[in-house]
Design an enzyme around this catalytic site. Structure first.
Site, PDB file in Angstrom:
ATOM      1  N   CYS A  55     -42.436  54.671 -34.879  1.00 17.57           N
ATOM      2  CA  CYS A  55     -43.697  54.367 -35.565  1.00 17.57           C
ATOM      3  C   CYS A  55     -44.803  53.887 -34.654  1.00 17.57           C
ATOM      4  CB  CYS A  55     -43.465  53.338 -36.671  1.00 17.57           C
ATOM      5  SG  CYS A  55     -43.139  51.674 -36.061  1.00 17.57           S
ATOM      6  N   CYS A  58     -44.715  48.731 -32.188  1.00 19.27           N
ATOM      7  CA  CYS A  58     -44.244  47.794 -31.162  1.00 19.27           C
ATOM      8  C   CYS A  58     -44.653  48.224 -29.749  1.00 19.27           C
ATOM      9  CB  CYS A  58     -42.730  47.667 -31.238  1.00 19.27           C
ATOM     10  SG  CYS A  58     -41.865  49.163 -30.705  1.00 19.27           S
ATOM     11  N   CYS A 167     -49.476  55.407 -39.376  1.00 19.53           N
ATOM     12  CA  CYS A 167     -50.334  54.540 -40.187  1.00 19.53           C
ATOM     13  C   CYS A 167     -50.189  54.995 -41.631  1.00 19.53           C
ATOM     14  CB  CYS A 167     -51.789  54.651 -39.729  1.00 19.53           C
ATOM     15  SG  CYS A 167     -52.948  53.801 -40.818  1.00 19.53           S
ATOM     16  N   ASN A 362     -30.399  62.067 -22.751  1.00 17.66           N
ATOM     17  CA  ASN A 362     -30.530  63.018 -23.850  1.00 17.66           C
ATOM     18  C   ASN A 362     -29.366  64.008 -23.842  1.00 17.66           C
ATOM     19  OD1 ASN A 362     -31.600  65.719 -25.004  1.00 17.66           O
ATOM     20  ND2 ASN A 362     -33.093  64.240 -25.754  1.00 17.66           N
ATOM     21  N   LEU A 414     -23.087  61.614 -15.713  1.00 17.60           N
ATOM     22  CA  LEU A 414     -23.896  62.797 -15.396  1.00 17.60           C
ATOM     23  C   LEU A 414     -24.851  62.420 -14.277  1.00 17.60           C
ATOM     24  CD1 LEU A 414     -24.844  65.706 -16.151  1.00 17.60           C
ATOM     25  CD2 LEU A 414     -26.450  64.633 -17.731  1.00 17.60           C
ATOM     26  N   ARG A 442     -39.301  75.677 -31.786  1.00 18.62           N
ATOM     27  CA  ARG A 442     -38.708  74.606 -32.609  1.00 18.62           C
ATOM     28  C   ARG A 442     -39.423  74.603 -33.949  1.00 18.62           C
ATOM     29  NH1 ARG A 442     -40.275  68.989 -32.608  1.00 18.62           N
ATOM     30  NH2 ARG A 442     -38.172  68.398 -31.982  1.00 18.62           N
ATOM     31  N   GLY A1127     -53.604  48.407 -59.377  1.00  9.90           N
ATOM     32  CA  GLY A1127     -54.400  49.185 -60.312  1.00  9.90           C
ATOM     33  C   GLY A1127     -55.799  49.529 -59.843  1.00  9.90           C
ATOM     34  N   GLU A1303     -56.665  54.204 -55.826  1.00  8.30           N
ATOM     35  CA  GLU A1303     -55.585  55.095 -56.249  1.00  8.30           C
ATOM     36  C   GLU A1303     -56.030  56.485 -56.679  1.00  8.30           C
ATOM     37  OE1 GLU A1303     -52.124  52.460 -58.141  1.00  8.30           O
ATOM     38  OE2 GLU A1303     -54.090  51.959 -58.964  1.00  8.30           O
TER      39      GLU A1303
END
Length: 1372
Positions: A55, A58, A167, A362, A414, A442, A1127, A1303
């Site tokens: 997200c 941080c 966001c 990965n 590895l 992809r 509301g 809304e």
């Protein structure tokens, strides 16, 4: 702790944060940077939101110093995943470090604030740091000097800097503008509404008003004292911290050998720890071994044989090197391969993850844990090899062999991966008439990354012209597929063998695609298996289809690196029309327009004033509940929840083997005080228990509350709780509305809330020329995904009192519930809420149990207790939007005019009533936007064994609006009419509006929808674009466009709201209101209203009073009867309450002012207030605004035109353009209302297009984080986003003639769904034409959300095969 000494001499962990030195003599090596920053430093801008690196809340800037090169490297990282010991002797910069209220704000902060790019503000500091990281690194590039005040960033780089940051409030447009404003190539005229300049000012004036970004003012990201410590050569004491950083392979071998000797010693091998974002490990480790300092694992080397990449090299470093390294020993063909590998890697995760995540990590996750890796797939296609160390043995094997081996044991490492130089190996060159083609693919929910793919692929092929006939020969190919629901990426060897030596043709390609279907077969349990196989067929078709042309000649045009596989000059005229390989649509927002009218009538009300607190939100100084410092002896809590929907709870224990320690108590319903009640939430319709008692009522129900010394320990204890269930003598759970009907499991709907039918349904049906009988629609749920998850802090006080800080939309209700639970009077409970980091309805009733659980624990243990729900628990226990099943029968005329509509609606409410009984009213309020002739219905609110569903932004209204559009679409499809004409035919006249909406319809002049409907068609060039869409669809086989125009009618209800205004002795003003600041700008509008109303006293020389007003936090023992902030109308109600207070104060002050003016002449505000205090004038006024019956409810109107493009091979929908016109009446603040419109619309896009709320067979939510739940991101919003706020004149019954904006605009997002349906209809028509069939391509149901698999299935999972069959048949 922060210390002043300059040099650590004891091998302690040392780092700098915003220039301050921190030394930690001891720390748990599992501690993350985020935990350290939030618990050991005063810097709280770094937020915990997802805990997965998904997200951006941080994000911090990490700076590393290389003493040999005397160089600082700066890059953004996700602090929630970064282990603190891994960044010893590094420097951290947070948003407070860029600037703050004490030292002055950074231009980034000022621009985010004035471009209205911060609403709730929880995500804003992370956004600012992401942008700052891009600025810092752009300055290091060898580019032309930008104009003064701008950076070296380009517009696209500025946008991409925050592409990984989520966001939920703004809709991203304003964020993109704030970022672009710093770019060297920005067109100032393209930037949207802001507080710097006014419309009509020249470009030069606009630039001069931007906060100056001084590139010469070098920001120090790495302090000198830390450089000195690094030069001193002191390293981290490994034994003290159990953290080992071997500097050679030999040291690593020794460490691993010790592990062999010490059986039972658990090692964790780390490079960046980003894998923790996906695999939530809860194990404890004895030692951590950091591989970053081993030279062999950090190498990046080019030679004539290829590229060697050390396993510890970060993905970002690989991308940078593959794109920019001098590859003079490589042929151009190989450079293109490397560039395309880099381009694909840029779609993995997001920048702040790629900056630390390693290529080796990965690949090891892919090999050991079957992680759906993109890197494994693309490196597999180019024939990569890997070096592995096992003990003292080294071996080199192919990547394919590596992936197919049993999981790598934890003593094997590895070392590196090698990408071969293909052109050299195969001797590919124009001279020998061969060409190397390479492409990667992809399909993922987000085009720019930050989302796992449904399938990825990479294809490498050596081709040449056939010597004996026209066409292209495949000399050699390597085809890799991955992430489709298999253990690891694979090479499609059978297809490679089949194609080798073949002359490409439709027939050959058809056979190859049939083979793909047998090879790419997802394992059982994989979601959308047929879709994933279809993607594989589509990608293979896309790669080879452009080569199938008898008159084609090979060119080297691909060397421009544009990414197209089309290497051939097509000679067939009809293929020139097919623009499948046209330049791709930009993945980012390209431009936007905002149109609004400003009114000075009630100045400063009506001004686009910057949101109150936006700049401190940007700097990270704004205080949210979890930012409040923990009191002494504070404990932390976490919920243990049920995984069974209906079961006896026999016992709850913490697994002793996994017990993290630090547990203070485990509370359940048995710990409720004797005089208290087991209640955790309450609405007017009933209560919900805080904890399950003997029998669980749903999967996800709270069973117990574990309290520990840290949040990490509480979460881990909850995770390792063992619950023993029993199923004896229980009926099966009710998990569907159908089952609820069978068992008559319903909640009552009060008659006053049950909608009334309109007209005579029998008569309407009799008048119909056509009928659709018993058609069905199903709608799923949606999760709130506020950036700040549920949180509370409870502090016991004297005399059996308790104070609770809660992130809640209704503090008063929490006060009532806590008092009931504890069995104490309400005056013993004080609930305080300053601001909420996003709510959307989820912080109303659903926030009460969090506050109540903390209060219960604090009351029982006599210690402060706080909780911050981790994202997984929040998603599982909180509930969301109401799912429902709709069955409708509709009668209509041949011209599309509907005469009657009969609906049967089953609403899934979960196990408690919450607000569910209001849903029938809300659904029909929005559904009645069309004139249905006669309307009849049967609505049942079903009680099921699922988590309680609650209010979510436009609860019921968004479903009602969708139901209406789905019926209109169905009627149009049945009649083979254009859907827009059917909408037109059924729009209300004022008379029919009055019939359906009664008093809420208002006066005829207030009915602005017909005006808006016509105006949006004109402003968006709707009719012309319909023709352009038709032409585009005629010319394009593989991309289809759709366009849709949709109206909304949305009723709102004003609630009673309290207010208090107090004027202090210096003339500053303190305002309290019942409404809560959620990011919707309530405080801002209230400030404006206070300044306007108090300004009516007209003191001399003071201008407006806006800067003198402060709105303060809600306190349930200070201002009572606060009610719900919900509301969409709380802002205007709060404004009216404040106006009433101010009018009282003005009335009290006016006689004094007149008296003073007679004595002194013109008088200033400060003098008036000083004299008022001296003369004992009461300068505090309270009010309680209760709207009268005539102004309690009203209707909101708007319309939107949306155009989309659907990729028929993947099902991806790109929103090309959106035009919105919305009636805000006389806007109290156009900037705030614009943000609400855009944010609501984009949240609606999430509901209709991307947010899958998935549960298992027991109803337990399994979409439990950013990996599986996809809210819109910057790369999925409209590319052209135009909004006009209609100034619709004066509505005297409204508060200063204003209307709601929070809304209603969300409902307009159904236009995107409608446009997608139109595009699918074109695809189905084309598919039928290839089959020479005359089917009903227009009658189908597009589900919600219309995700890529859903769209692709309706377009045809076998579309490629059907096309090739048609093509083969046509050529015979």
């Amino acid at each position: 702790m922060a210390v002043e000494t300059e040099t650590g001499t004891n091998g302690s962990l040392v780092l700098a944060v915003n220039g301050e030195r921190f030394e930690l003599p001891t720390i748990d090596p599992s501690t993350t940077l985020l935990e350290f920053l939030r618990s050991h430093t005063p810097f709280k801008s770094v937020k915990l939101s997802c805990g997965e690196g998904g997200c951006g809340a941080c994000v911090v800037l990490l700076s590393k110093y290389d003493p040999v090169l005397d160089k600082v490297e700066d890059f953004t990282i996700s602090s929630c995943l970064t282990l603190l010991c891994s960044i010893n002797r590094c420097s951290i910069t947070t948003s407070e470090g860029l600037g703050n209220s004490k030292n002055g704000f950074h231009p980034i902060h000022k621009r985010f604030s004035a471009f209205h790019a911060s609403q709730c503000g929880f995500c804003t500091p992370g956004m600012c740091v992401s942008l700052f990281g891009a600025l810092v690194n752009a300055e290091k590039l060898n580019r032309l000097e930008p104009p003064p005040g701008f950076s070296k960033l380009t517009v696209s780089e500025a946008e991409e800097a925050v592409a990984g940051n989520l966001c939920r409030c703004t809709g991203y447009r304003s964020i993109a503008d704030a970022c672009k404003s710093l770019a060297a190539d920005v067109d100032i005229e393209d930037l949207g509404l802001n507080s710097f300049w006014r419309k009509g000012e020249s470009k030069e004036v606009k630039i001069s008003k931007l906060p100056f970004y001084n590139r010469d003012d070098k920001f120090c990201t790495f302090p000198e004292f830390l450089k000195k410590e690094i030069r001193s050569g002191i390293f981290l004491d490994s034994n003290k911290y159990n953290w080992y950083s071997p500097a050679s392979v030999e040291e690593l071998q020794s460490l691993l050998k010790v592990n062999d000797i010490r059986k039972g010693c658990e090692n964790k091998i780390v490079v960046s720890n980003t894998g923790m974002g996906y695999y939530k490990e809860v194990e404890s480790y004895d030692r951590y071994i950091d591989l970053k300092h081993i030279p062999e694992l950090s190498i990046l080397r080019f030679d004539q044989t290829g590229v060697e990449i050390g396993a510890a090299v970060t993905i970002s470093k690989v991308i940078e090197t593959l794109k920019t390294e001098n590859k003079h020993q490589f042929l151009p063909t190989d450079e293109i391969v490397l560039n395309k590998l880099a381009n694909h890697m840029e779609k993995i995760a997001s920048g702040f993850i790629r900056n630390t995540a390693s290529v080796g990590g990965n690949l090891v996750m892919a090999q050991r844990k079957h992680f759906p890796s993109d890197i494994a797939t693309i490196l597999l296609a180019v024939g990569s090899t890997v070096d592995i160390m096992s003990g003292y043995q080294f071996e080199r094997i192919t990547l394919e062999e590596f992936l197919e081996r049993p999981p790598l044991d934890f003593n094997s490492i590895l070392i590196n991966v090698k990408i071969p130089n293909w052109a050299s190996i195969r001797k590919v060159s124009p001279e020998n008439n061969t060409t190397l083609l390479f492409e990667t693919y992809r399909a993922a929910p987000r085009p720019l990354g930050n989302a796992l793919p449904y399938l990825n692929a990479a294809f490498l092929a050596e081709v040449s012209p056939c010597k004996t006939s026209e066409g292209i020969m495949v000399n050699h190919c390597q085809l890799a597929f991955g992430a489709y629901g298999t253990k690891h990426a694979i090479r499609a060897g059978r297809i490679e063998e089949f194609l080798k030596g073949k002359l490409l043709s439709d027939d050959v390609l058809y056979e190859a695609i049939k083979l793909v279907r047998t090879i790419v077969v997802p394992e059982d349990g994989t979601a959308y298996p047929a879709y994933r196989s279809s993607l594989a067929a589509g990608f293979l078709f896309e790669f080879f289809s452009s080569l199938i042309d008898g008159g084609a000649e090979i060119t080297n045009s691909f060397l421009d690196g544009s990414g197209s596989t089309s290497l051939l000059k097509h000679s067939k005229p009809e293929q020139k029309d097919d623009q499948y390989y046209q330049k791709k649509v930009s993945k980012m927002l390209s431009s936007s327009k905002q149109a609004l009218e400003l009114s000075k009538r009630h100045y400063p009300v009506g001004e686009p004033v910057t949101k109150t607190g936006a700049v401190v939100q940007a700097s990270g100084e704004a205080v949210y509940v979890d930012d409040i410092p923990s009191p002494v002896n504070c404990l932390h809590g976490a919920f243990i929840y049920s995984t069974k929907p209906s079961a006896w709870v026999k016992s709850i224990e913490i697994n002793p083997k996994s017990n993290p320690g630090g547990i203070a108590a485990v509370l359940s319903f048995k710990d409720i005080p004797e005089r208290g009640e087991n209640v955790g939430a309450k609405s007017v319709f009933g209560t919900e228990p805080l904890f399950a008692e003997d029998v669980t009522q749903c999967a996800g129900q709270r069973l117990a509350f574990v309290v520990a010394d840290t949040q990490k320990h509480a979460d881990r204890a909850a995770n390792c709780a063992v619950v023993e269930y029993g199923m004896e003598d229980l009926e099966p759970p009710i998990l569907s509305v159908e089952e609820a009907v069978k068992r008559s499991s319903f909640f009552d709907v009060p008659p006053i809330l049950y909608p009334k039918p309109v007209g005579d349904i029998s008569k309407g049906m009799a008048e119909a020329d056509h009928k659709i009988i018993s058609a069905e629609i199903k709608l799923g749920s949606q999760y709130y995904f506020y950036m700040e998850s549920q949180t509370a802090l409870a502090i016991p006080d004297e005399d059996n009192c308790i104070m609770v800080y809660s992130s809640i939309q209704c503090p008063e209700s929490a006060q009532i519930v806590i008092a009931k639970c504890l069995g104490i009077p309400e005056h013993n409970v004080r609930v305080i809420t300053r601001r909420v980091g996003g709510g959307f309805g989820g912080k109303a009733i659903r926030a009460m149990p969090i506050a109540t659980a903390c209060a219960l624990a604090a009351h029982k243990l006599h210690r402060p207790v706080r909780m911050y729900l981790n994202r997984k628990t929040d998603m599982i226990v909180t509930g969301g939007r109401h799912p429902m099943k709709i069955t409708y029968t509709v009668g209509f005329k041949s011209d599309g005019k509907i005469t009657a509509l009969q609906l049967d609606i089953l609403i899934n409410s979960g196990f408690s009533p919450d607000i569910s009984p209001v849903m029938p009213h809300n659904i029909f309020s929005a559904l009645k936007k069309y004139n249905w002739g006669a309307l009849s219905f049967d609505i049942k609110v079903c009680k099921t064994n699922l988590t309680s569903k609650s209010a979510m932004r436009a609860p019921g209204e968004v479903q009602g609006s969708f139901i209406a559009e789905a019926i209109i679409e169905h009627v149009a499809s049945t009649l083979l009419l254009e859907v827009d004409s059917v909408r037109n035919a059924n729009l209300h006249t004022y008379d029919s509006l009055k019939l359906f909406y009664k008093e809420s319809a208002g006066e005829s002049l207030e009915y602005t929808l017909p005006l808006i409907w016509d105006k949006v068609a004109e402003s968006s060039s709707f009719n012309q674009r319909v023709q352009m869409v038709n032409e585009s669809n005629r010319c394009n086989k593989w991309k289809k466009r759709g366009i849709s125009r949709v109206p909304i009618v949305h009723g709102v209800l004003l609630r009673p709201t309290p207010g208090r205004v107090s004027i202090l002795k210096d003339g500053s003003v303190v305002v309290e209101v019942g409404g809560i600041e959620l990011g919707q700008g309530l405080w801002t509008k209230v400030k404006q209203m206070a300044a306007f109303a108090l300004g009516s006293i007209q003191c001399n020389g003071d201008g407006d009073l806006l800067d003198k007003v402060r709105v303060i936090q809600a306190d349930t023992l200070s201002l009572i009867q606060g009610g719900f902030t919900a509301g969409s109308t709380t802002s205007e109600s709060s404004c009216e309450a404040v106006r009433l207070c101010c009018n009282m104060l003005v009335e009290r002050l006016t006689p004094l002012k007149e008296k003073l003016q007679e004595q002194m002449g013109p008088i200033k505000w400060e003098m008036l207030i000083f004299q008022a205090h001296m003369q004992a004038v009461n300068l505090s006024a309270s009010s309680y605004y209760a709207p009268d019956m005539l102004s309690t409810s009203y209707l909101n109107y708007g319309a939107a035109v949306s155009e989309v493009e659907v990729n028929l091979l993947t099902g991806e929908t790109t929103i090309l353009q959106v035009d919105i016109i919305y009636d805000c009446g006389q806007s109290l603040n156009p900037a705030v209302d614009l943000g609400q419109i855009e944010g609501a619309f984009v949240q609606g896009i999430g509901f209709f297009m991307s947010e899958e709320y998935l549960t298992n067979s027991d109803g337990l939510v399994v979409a439990e984080g950013t990996w599986t739940y996809k809210i819109p991101s910057l790369d999925t919003i409209p590319k052209q986003f135009n909004v006009e706020i209609l100034n619709s004149g004066h509505h005297e019954k409204r508060i200063l003639s204003s209307k709601a904006s929070g809304e209603p605009p969300l409902l307009l997002a159904v236009s995107v769904h409608g446009a997608t349906r139109a595009a699918i209809k074109e695809a189905r028509k084309q598919l039928l034409s290839w089959s020479s069939q005359n089917g009903s391509e227009s009658i189908f149901q597009l589900g919600v959300p219309a995700t890529m698999p859903v769209v692709k299935e309706l377009c045809g999972l076998d579309m490629v095969e059907r096309y090739l069959e048609w093509s083969l048949g046509s050529n015979k």
